[in-house]
Each structure stands twice: as C-alpha cells, then as structure tokens.
Design a protein around this motif. Structure first.
Motif, PDB file in Angstrom:
ATOM      1  N   ILE A 154      -9.704   7.783  35.147  1.00 52.06           N
ATOM      2  CA  ILE A 154      -9.873   7.058  33.889  1.00 52.06           C
ATOM      3  C   ILE A 154     -10.764   5.827  34.091  1.00 52.06           C
ATOM      4  N   ASP A 155     -11.692   5.606  33.136  1.00 52.31           N
ATOM      5  CA  ASP A 155     -12.518   4.397  33.182  1.00 52.31           C
ATOM      6  C   ASP A 155     -12.529   3.636  31.849  1.00 52.31           C
ATOM      7  N   THR A 156     -11.944   4.239  30.796  1.00 51.33           N
ATOM      8  CA  THR A 156     -11.922   3.604  29.478  1.00 51.33           C
ATOM      9  C   THR A 156     -10.522   3.674  28.881  1.00 51.33           C
ATOM     10  N   LEU A 157     -10.052   2.544  28.335  1.00 48.29           N
ATOM     11  CA  LEU A 157      -8.752   2.475  27.683  1.00 48.29           C
ATOM     12  C   LEU A 157      -8.970   2.277  26.184  1.00 48.29           C
ATOM     13  N   ALA A 158      -8.452   3.212  25.379  1.00 52.85           N
ATOM     14  CA  ALA A 158      -8.556   3.122  23.926  1.00 52.85           C
ATOM     15  C   ALA A 158      -7.168   2.889  23.342  1.00 52.85           C
ATOM     16  N   PHE A 159      -7.075   1.984  22.368  1.00 51.45           N
ATOM     17  CA  PHE A 159      -5.781   1.610  21.790  1.00 51.45           C
ATOM     18  C   PHE A 159      -5.803   1.761  20.277  1.00 51.45           C
ATOM     19  N   ASP A 160      -4.701   2.268  19.742  1.00 53.80           N
ATOM     20  CA  ASP A 160      -4.446   2.113  18.320  1.00 53.80           C
ATOM     21  C   ASP A 160      -4.015   0.651  18.107  1.00 53.80           C
ATOM     22  N   LYS A 161      -4.123   0.159  16.872  1.00 48.60           N
ATOM     23  CA  LYS A 161      -3.753  -1.243  16.631  1.00 48.60           C
ATOM     24  C   LYS A 161      -2.299  -1.378  16.182  1.00 48.60           C
TER      25      LYS A 161
ATOM     26  N   LEU B 286      -5.542  -4.984  33.618  1.00 48.97           N
ATOM     27  CA  LEU B 286      -6.417  -3.804  33.596  1.00 48.97           C
ATOM     28  C   LEU B 286      -7.824  -4.180  33.137  1.00 48.97           C
ATOM     29  N   ASN B 287      -8.280  -5.378  33.525  1.00 49.94           N
ATOM     30  CA  ASN B 287      -9.572  -5.866  33.044  1.00 49.94           C
ATOM     31  C   ASN B 287     -10.765  -5.158  33.685  1.00 49.94           C
ATOM     32  N   HIS B 288     -10.540  -4.364  34.720  1.00 43.99           N
ATOM     33  CA  HIS B 288     -11.645  -3.638  35.341  1.00 43.99           C
ATOM     34  C   HIS B 288     -11.931  -2.324  34.620  1.00 43.99           C
ATOM     35  N   TYR B 289     -11.179  -2.025  33.552  1.00 47.05           N
ATOM     36  CA  TYR B 289     -11.456  -0.863  32.712  1.00 47.05           C
ATOM     37  C   TYR B 289     -12.167  -1.326  31.432  1.00 47.05           C
ATOM     38  N   GLN B 290     -12.910  -0.406  30.786  1.00 48.39           N
ATOM     39  CA  GLN B 290     -13.472  -0.703  29.475  1.00 48.39           C
ATOM     40  C   GLN B 290     -12.376  -0.590  28.422  1.00 48.39           C
ATOM     41  N   HIS B 291     -12.399  -1.470  27.411  1.00 46.67           N
ATOM     42  CA  HIS B 291     -11.372  -1.495  26.377  1.00 46.67           C
ATOM     43  C   HIS B 291     -11.997  -1.254  25.006  1.00 46.67           C
ATOM     44  N   CYS B 292     -11.277  -0.557  24.133  1.00 50.25           N
ATOM     45  CA  CYS B 292     -11.697  -0.413  22.749  1.00 50.25           C
ATOM     46  C   CYS B 292     -10.484  -0.171  21.864  1.00 50.25           C
ATOM     47  N   ILE B 293     -10.623  -0.463  20.557  1.00 51.87           N
ATOM     48  CA  ILE B 293      -9.571  -0.217  19.577  1.00 51.87           C
ATOM     49  C   ILE B 293     -10.070   0.833  18.598  1.00 51.87           C
TER      50      ILE B 293
ATOM     51  N   GLN C  51      -9.748 -10.354  22.939  1.00 50.98           N
ATOM     52  CA  GLN C  51     -11.050 -10.304  23.603  1.00 50.98           C
ATOM     53  C   GLN C  51     -11.511  -8.860  23.857  1.00 50.98           C
ATOM     54  N   ILE C  52     -11.373  -8.034  22.807  1.00 51.08           N
ATOM     55  CA  ILE C  52     -11.859  -6.654  22.843  1.00 51.08           C
ATOM     56  C   ILE C  52     -13.049  -6.556  21.896  1.00 51.08           C
ATOM     57  N   ASP C  53     -14.195  -6.139  22.402  1.00 51.07           N
ATOM     58  CA  ASP C  53     -15.435  -6.142  21.616  1.00 51.07           C
ATOM     59  C   ASP C  53     -15.676  -4.819  20.892  1.00 51.07           C
TER      60      ASP C  53
ATOM     61  N   GLN D 214     -17.467   9.327  29.512  1.00 50.70           N
ATOM     62  CA  GLN D 214     -16.336   8.447  29.779  1.00 50.70           C
ATOM     63  C   GLN D 214     -15.040   9.252  29.869  1.00 50.70           C
ATOM     64  N   HIS D 215     -14.160   8.822  30.764  1.00 50.42           N
ATOM     65  CA  HIS D 215     -12.832   9.416  30.912  1.00 50.42           C
ATOM     66  C   HIS D 215     -11.841   8.455  30.249  1.00 50.42           C
ATOM     67  N   VAL D 216     -11.228   8.921  29.160  1.00 51.10           N
ATOM     68  CA  VAL D 216     -10.518   8.011  28.262  1.00 51.10           C
ATOM     69  C   VAL D 216      -9.007   8.215  28.320  1.00 51.10           C
ATOM     70  N   LEU D 217      -8.283   7.086  28.401  1.00 48.04           N
ATOM     71  CA  LEU D 217      -6.842   7.063  28.165  1.00 48.04           C
ATOM     72  C   LEU D 217      -6.621   6.480  26.781  1.00 48.04           C
ATOM     73  N   MET D 218      -5.849   7.191  25.953  1.00 49.90           N
ATOM     74  CA  MET D 218      -5.570   6.731  24.587  1.00 49.90           C
ATOM     75  C   MET D 218      -4.105   6.356  24.471  1.00 49.90           C
ATOM     76  N   MET D 219      -3.836   5.189  23.879  1.00 55.50           N
ATOM     77  CA  MET D 219      -2.463   4.742  23.656  1.00 55.50           C
ATOM     78  C   MET D 219      -2.247   4.586  22.161  1.00 55.50           C
TER      79      MET D 219
END
Length: 794
Positions: A504-511, A633-640, A657-659, A682-687
């Motif tokens: 995994i290199d990207t973390l995606a989150f629901d709000k 987990l700041n070494h991963y990419q973050h998105c919402i 601080q998520i862009d 990208q290899h994505v983890l979704m929460m």
C-alpha cells in the motif's frame, strides 16, 4: 457394438436414459449410465489413457453419481418463480451468485472457472475464493441454471444460490468438521509421540525385538484414523488439483503424508527398517490447526456481517383501488402504488406521488442529515421515512433497487480485485516436482547399482526434503499475526491481507463517520439579542425536543424549558410557543425576517416575532485520534473520498492537512475515483463506515471498516476495527511488516534446510530416521519463529 448400446461402456451397468450421457472413446461415441461414469471416462480420455479400455479384462467399478432426487431438486432452480428470488435479468443474459462448498485455494477456483467456461451458453464465470462464492452470467436460451450447478457438482464441489443464512450455516458445519478432525489427530498424536519418544531414548529399558515390533503395530493402529480421517481434507484438495492438471499446496502435503505412512507401514509389516508414525500424525495435526485458525477468522467475520440483510425491506403496504393490504416487498412490480407511514422503511425505489417527509438515507449515502422529500422526489428502498406519510409509485422491483445494486456492485468489485499470489504455494509447486523427479532418479540409480536399500534411500530423500516447514512457513506466521491483531481489536477476514498491506502507498478515507464522529454538536452561538446565550440555548432545546432531525440532538444537553403548540414544518424547522411568546427555529427559509450576513455560516437560526435572535453553527466533530493516526502514517499519500458537500469536506481536509479531496461522490462515483487512482499505479487502502462505501471498499487493494460501521460496510471490508480507535491502523501496518519479515525468515530457513540435506540424502548418508528428526526440527523452528509475533516487540 449395437448390442452394447443398453449398457454403460465404463462399468457395464444398465443405461436407463439412452443418449443422455455419452463420451467419445477410441474414436466412437460410447454410452454412459450416469454423469459420474461420464466424468471418469472423460478424465481417462483427456489424460491420454484410452488404452485402458482396449486392454482391460473386466469392467470398471461404477463411478459415484448424484442421486436422482438431487438432480430433480436442481431442476427446480429452472422455475421462473423461484429464479425471481436470486436471478438478475440483464437483457439476453441472466446473472446469479452461487455459494460454493469445498473450495480451499486458487486452484479450486481455476478448476471451476475452467470447467464452466467450456459449457455452452456461459458468458462469464468468476470465483472468489475468500468469500467462497461465484458470479455466473449465462444465456438462458442455451443452458439452464440446473445444468450449471450440475456441472459444478460433477467436479466435486457443491453450489447453490447464495443466501446469507445458508452461508453462515455452511461455515458452522465446516467448523464442526475441523474440530472433529483436530480432536482425533491431537489425541492420537499424543499417544504415538509417547511411544516414539520412549523407544528412541530407551525409556522402556532393553526391550526384546518382539516387544518393539508390537509397539510399532500399536503406533500403526493409532495412526490409521489420523491418516485416513483427519488428513482426508488434504487428499481431497490434492485430488481436485491433480485432476485439473495443476498442483497446489495439498499435493506436496499429501505426498509427504503417504510416503511417510506407507514406508512406516512397510517397515512394521516386514519387521525391519524405521517407522515415522509420530511425524505423520504431528504433521497432520499442525496443518489442521493452521487451517482451522484461518477458517475461524473468516467465520467470525461472517458472523459480524450476518445482519446485512436487515437493510433489505421485507414488507410493503400496497394501495389498490383505494384499499391497502400488506404484501412482500419482493413481489412489488413497476408502477404499483405503495403507502409508507412515518417510521417505516421505504420498500422499493420509487417516486413520491403525495406527501412531505424527511427521509434518512444515511444507510445509502453515508451522510447523517435527512433529505426532504416532496411530490416528484425519488426515494430509495431501504431508506427510513422519518416524519410524514408518503404515497410512492414503484419505479423498479426490489431486486433492482439501489440497495441491491450496491450489493452486486460490491461483489463484482471483489471478483475484479487483483489476486495476491502466495509465494509459498508457487515455490512448493515447483519444489515438489523437482523432489519427485530427484527421488525417482535416486531410486533408479541405486537400484541399478544393486543396492538393497534403494527404496529407503528414496524414502530418505522424500522425507528429509518434505516441504513440511515450507508448508508451515506462511500460514504459521500469518495466523500468529492474526491472533495478535484480534487481541488488539483488529479483525482480518483473510490472512493474505497482511502481505497486501506491505504494497500500500495511498490511504483513502471517507469523511462522515470515519474521520469524523458522525454526529452533530454545537460549535458556536452568534447572539444578536439581549438575552444570554444560556437562555437562547434553552429556548432552542425546548423547540427541538419535538423534532427527530439529527441536528436537534445537538441541543439536547440544554433542555429544561417546555414549549407548547409546536408545529413541525418538514424541510424547514419548527414553530412553537414558550411562555406566551412565539418562536421559530430552523433554516433561513422558515424565517419571516431578513437574515443578516453575520449569520451566513449558521445552519440553524432562532427568531421571535420581532426578529432573528441568534444563529447556531452545528458541525460534525473530527475524531480525537484522527490527527495522531495520520501523523504516524505520514509517509503514505492521503486523500478523502466523501459524499458530503465541498465546504464540509474542505473544512475537514484543512484541519487534518489533507490536500487531495473528492466531495459529493455517489457510491458509483467513489468506485470510479478508486479505479482512477489504481489505474495511475497506486495501491490504495480505503477506510469507510457506510453502505455507500461498500463498492469502493470492495474495489480497494485493502479495505478497512471503522468501529461502529454499518453491517454492509463490514461485509465489504477486508479488515474490521472492532475497537472504535483509528490508532489501530498504524498497528495493522506494523504487524503486516513484521509478518512479512517472519515469512521471509521462515522460507529462507525451510529452503536452506532442504537444499542442505538433499545431497546428503541422495548420496545415502542420511537415514530416514535422521531425515524425520531434521524435518521435525525444521518445522518446529519455523513455528517457534512465527509464534514470536504474538509478543509485542519480537
């Protein structure tokens, strides 16, 4: 040949259905009495063994076949009335989801897909091993559903239309079967080990040879039920793989068991040579425990998500010629009219004909705030009608409702998920073939040299290089890691997820409900009156106590004053009397006075007859541990990726601080956004936590459902955080890295040991007894290294 037309060419028994079962043998179509004989004959021909029929001296035994009553039951699935329950019609094709019993690995899925793909009329077949389900699309004009299920039954697996309760019952049956096998293997292993240790170390003193042989016979008797009953699960998997022309982990395991057992039994019968019954029993016992732990993890995950069907409406109130009656929701048809009262679940997707109401669609959209419905608005099955009565025209039947579409979208995303190859399986597949070849060459060489111990040298090669440690390298590490995570409040549905997490290199989150708490609270009061803030809050709480709106709950702590003659204005707010004064609370559309610019950020306003008194800012609170989790987990990419509006998403993104922010996304848009990220490499983890997150959770490489998530989100997710803490996500990543390190160490040891002892065994310097000891020590070292994962810092 005409005289033989009434008997089976394979077993020579009577053919009762002439022309139904046939196989081309020796360039002629030959009659078969049943699908069992047909399957065996086809396998013989496919493997180039037709000469068996040319030179045989007696007919073969009748192959196992399905009972006639079972075949009749399968034909029931072809009835249109029954298919309405589980078959989706897609133009010229139909689609069904099947539960599969008996599959254990990717080779099983490959076999089912390969066999069904050859069946005329099949458009697409995709098998999901972890869920033990398959989605099949077919052309009903060319093939019947009963024939599809029959084809699966003929290759040794059992299939039936998927039903959550039936799936749960299958898990329980498998659970009981594992416990029986493990219990027997454990009991017998203890007895055999006691005898073996006593004989090896001379604890019985100087025994006569007759007594020693008697002990060997006792060990043989104790080992037989372990080999034939407890180990049967491995042989069944190996046989299916070999019959399909492949090799899985069950193949080397089965070969190891039988080589050890046969060599030991031969030594016992001939009264010369070494016996290895304790190694056979121990090997079966350890592997059964490993598979049972993985099965229980899936079982626990299935129990957590067993209530997902509660979102599917059951009954509806049908309106016909001015009269109403209750019917099953699944029987509703397009353009019928239904009545939905306050507090009831909307039965199907439809359009409002009459009435005004607030509808809670959070189970579909993931957003907590209800949606106002008026004539002409579209409503969705599974949503909750909160206030007024609605009259609805049915747009789609229940099986095509959005809630069911989301379920199907989730399953299709699961089937399209990239498979994570098991390194141990690949290595052992090639390794076992190499060992078999070397063993055969070893026997041929020593036998040609006239060495009387040629068989035992060959047995030494097979025993010493048995992939026991290699077979335990991955599952022992993964199950230990899973047990540790379970204790910490993290539940994994599949053990191979720990390997996927390392990519995994990207973390995606629901709000809403994921990064936030999912409930509104009062953030600010802007007072434009002479009253105190406390007084205004008591007035607001008195009016809001009559409302079921989620925003009203934010005022509950300030309740105390009573209101009278309160009117609920759906979609706008409330009007009521307190101490002889009229007050209004709600949106700006309810206000009878202009709203000043200073209140533009307020989403709830309070006014009396003279003007607006105050404005309230209600917001959804960020989880207190969200910032700490993102920092670790700041070494991963973050998105919402959220269904909420842009303003709210931007506010949360700025605070954390998520862009990279994606707002106002419907379930299908969330899935599309996920696929876009994956297409970018990208290899994505979704929460996530809501039903609207189910498809995107299923599509992600790894998906996580937070504590308090909906049952459907838990069903779609790979990982469930049992405790409501986001800081468990760094714990999960840390354990994934540790388990991968252990797997590499275990495999390095297992392969290194085998490569070291192989030349010694081939040259005859390693006796079978020493091979067993080395193999056992190798397995123990691997297991001991894996168990270190149960400790906090090992």
């Amino acid at each position: 040949m005409q005289a033989l037309s009434l008997i089976c060419f394979h077993c020579h028994q009577q053919v009762t259905e002439i022309g139904r079962y046939q196989t081309r043998i020796l360039d002629e179509m030959q009659p078969m009495c049943c699908p069992g004989c047909q399957a065996v004959a086809e396998a013989i021909v496919a493997n180039g063994l037709e000469d068996y029929y040319r030179f045989r001296t007696e007919p073969a035994e009748k192959a196992d076949s399905m009972p006639d009553d079972l075949l009749e039951k399968l034909r029931l699935f072809d009835q249109p009335e029954l298919q309405e329950e589980f078959v989706i019609h897609q133009g010229k094709t139909n689609q069904v989801q099947l539960s599969l019993d008996g599959i254990s690995c990717a080779a099983c899925a490959w076999l089912i897909e390969k066999k069904l793909a050859r069946l005329a009329g099949i458009k697409q077949i995709a098998v999901n091993v972890s869920a033990r389900r398959a989605i099949v699309s077919w052309y009903p004009q060319q093939v019947a559903l009963s024939e599809i299920i029959n084809a699966i039954e003929k290759i040794g697996y059992h299939a039936q239309p998927f039903h959550p309760q039936q799936q749960e019952e299958n898990f329980k049956n498998t659970d009981r079967a594992y416990l029986k096998r493990i219990g027997l293997a454990g009991l017998m292993t203890m007895q055999v080990m006691m005898i073996a240790i006593a004989l090896y170390f001379g604890l019985f003193g100087n025994l006569d040879e007759d007594i020693r042989e008697f002990m060997h016979w006792i060990s043989l008797g104790l080992s037989i039920p372990v080999v034939f009953y407890s180990g049967a699960v491995f042989y069944q998997g190996a046989w299916r793989a070999l019959r399909s022309g492949g090799v899985n982990m069950d193949v080397p395991v089965s070969i190891a068991i039988w080589v050890l057992f046969i060599a030991s039994a031969k030594a016992t019968v001939l009264a010369r040579g070494e016996v290895f019954f304790e190694s056979v029993c121990m090997f079966i016992f350890l592997l059964l425990i490993s598979r049972f732990l993985e099965h229980r993890a899936r079982h626990k995950a299935a129990q957590i998500s067993a209530n997902m069907s509660k979102y599917i409406p059951v009954t509806a109130t049908l309106v016909e010629q001015g009269n109403t009656r209750d019917i099953l929701a699944k029987l509703l048809k397009t353009d019928q009219t239904v009545l939905v009262k306050p507090g009831e679940t909307i039965p199907v997707d439809g359009q409002v004909l009459d009435g005004h109401s607030h509808v809670d669609e959070s189970m579909l959209t993931g957003e907590f705030e209800p949606v106002t419905k008026t004539p002409g608005s579209e409503v969705y099955g599974g949503a909750l009608n909160q206030s007024g009565t609605l009259t609805i025209r049915v747009l789609r039947p229940l099986k095509e409702a959005m809630v069911n579409q989301i379920l199907r979208l989730q399953d299709e995303a699961l089937l399209n998920k990239p498979a994570i190859a098991q390194l141990a399986d690949r290595i052992s597949s090639y390794f076992v073939l190499a060992v078999l070849l070397i063993s055969a060459l070893t026997f041929w060489f020593w036998h040609a040299q006239g060495n009387a111990n040629a068989f035992w040298i060959m047995a030494s090669v097979l025993v010493a290089t048995c992939p026991c440690a290699l077979g335990l390298a991955t599952p022992s590490a993964l199950t230990s890691a899973m047990a540790r995570l379970n204790r910490q409040g993290v539940l994994l549905k599949r053990a191979d997820l720990l390997e996927a997490l390392c990519e995994i290199d990207t973390l995606a989150f629901d709000k809403t409900g994921t990064l936030t708490e999912g409930k509104f609270s009062l953030q600010q009061t802007i007072n434009l009156s002479a009253h105190s803030d406390e007084m205004l809050l008591r007035l607001a709480a008195a009016l809001e106590s009559y409302s079921e709106h989620p925003l009203a709950k934010a005022f509950a702590p300030y309740a105390g004053t009573l209101a009278e003659n309160v009117q609920v204005m759906p979609g706008f707010g409330l009007i009521g009397w307190i101490d002889g004064q009229e007050y209004r609370i709600g949106s700006q559309h309810l206000m009878s006075h202009p709203v000043p610019d200073s209140l533009s950020a307020c989403n709830v306003l309070l006014a009396d007859r003279n003007g607006i008194l105050a404005g309230f800012v209600l917001t959804d609170q960020i989880r207190p541990d969200a910032a700490a989790m993102l920092k670790q987990l700041n070494h991963y990419q973050h998105c919402i990726i959220s269904g909420d509006n842009q303003q709210n998403v931007s506010k949360i993104g700025q605070a954390l601080q998520i862009d990279r922010l994606y707002s106002q996304c419907k379930p299908e848009q969330k899935l599309k956004k996920m696929q876009e990220l994956q297409h970018q490499g990208q290899h994505v983890l979704m929460m996530g936590d809501g039903i609207n997150d189910a498809p995107v959770l299923a599509a992600a490489q790894v998906s996580v459902a937070v504590g308090g998530a909906t049952e459907l989100a838990k069903n779609a997710a790979d990982v469930i955080l049992i405790k409501p803490s986001l800081t468990l996500l760094p714990v999960l990543f840390n354990m994934a890295k540790r388990s991968r390190a252990k797997i590499k160490q275990n495999m390095a040891w297992a392969l290194g040991y085998n490569l070291l002892v192989l030349p010694l065994a081939v040259c005859g310097y390693l006796t079978p007894w020493l091979g067993v000891v080395g193999m056992s020590l190798s397995s123990i070292i691997v297991v001991a290294n894996s168990v270190r994962l149960l400790k906090a810092d090992s």
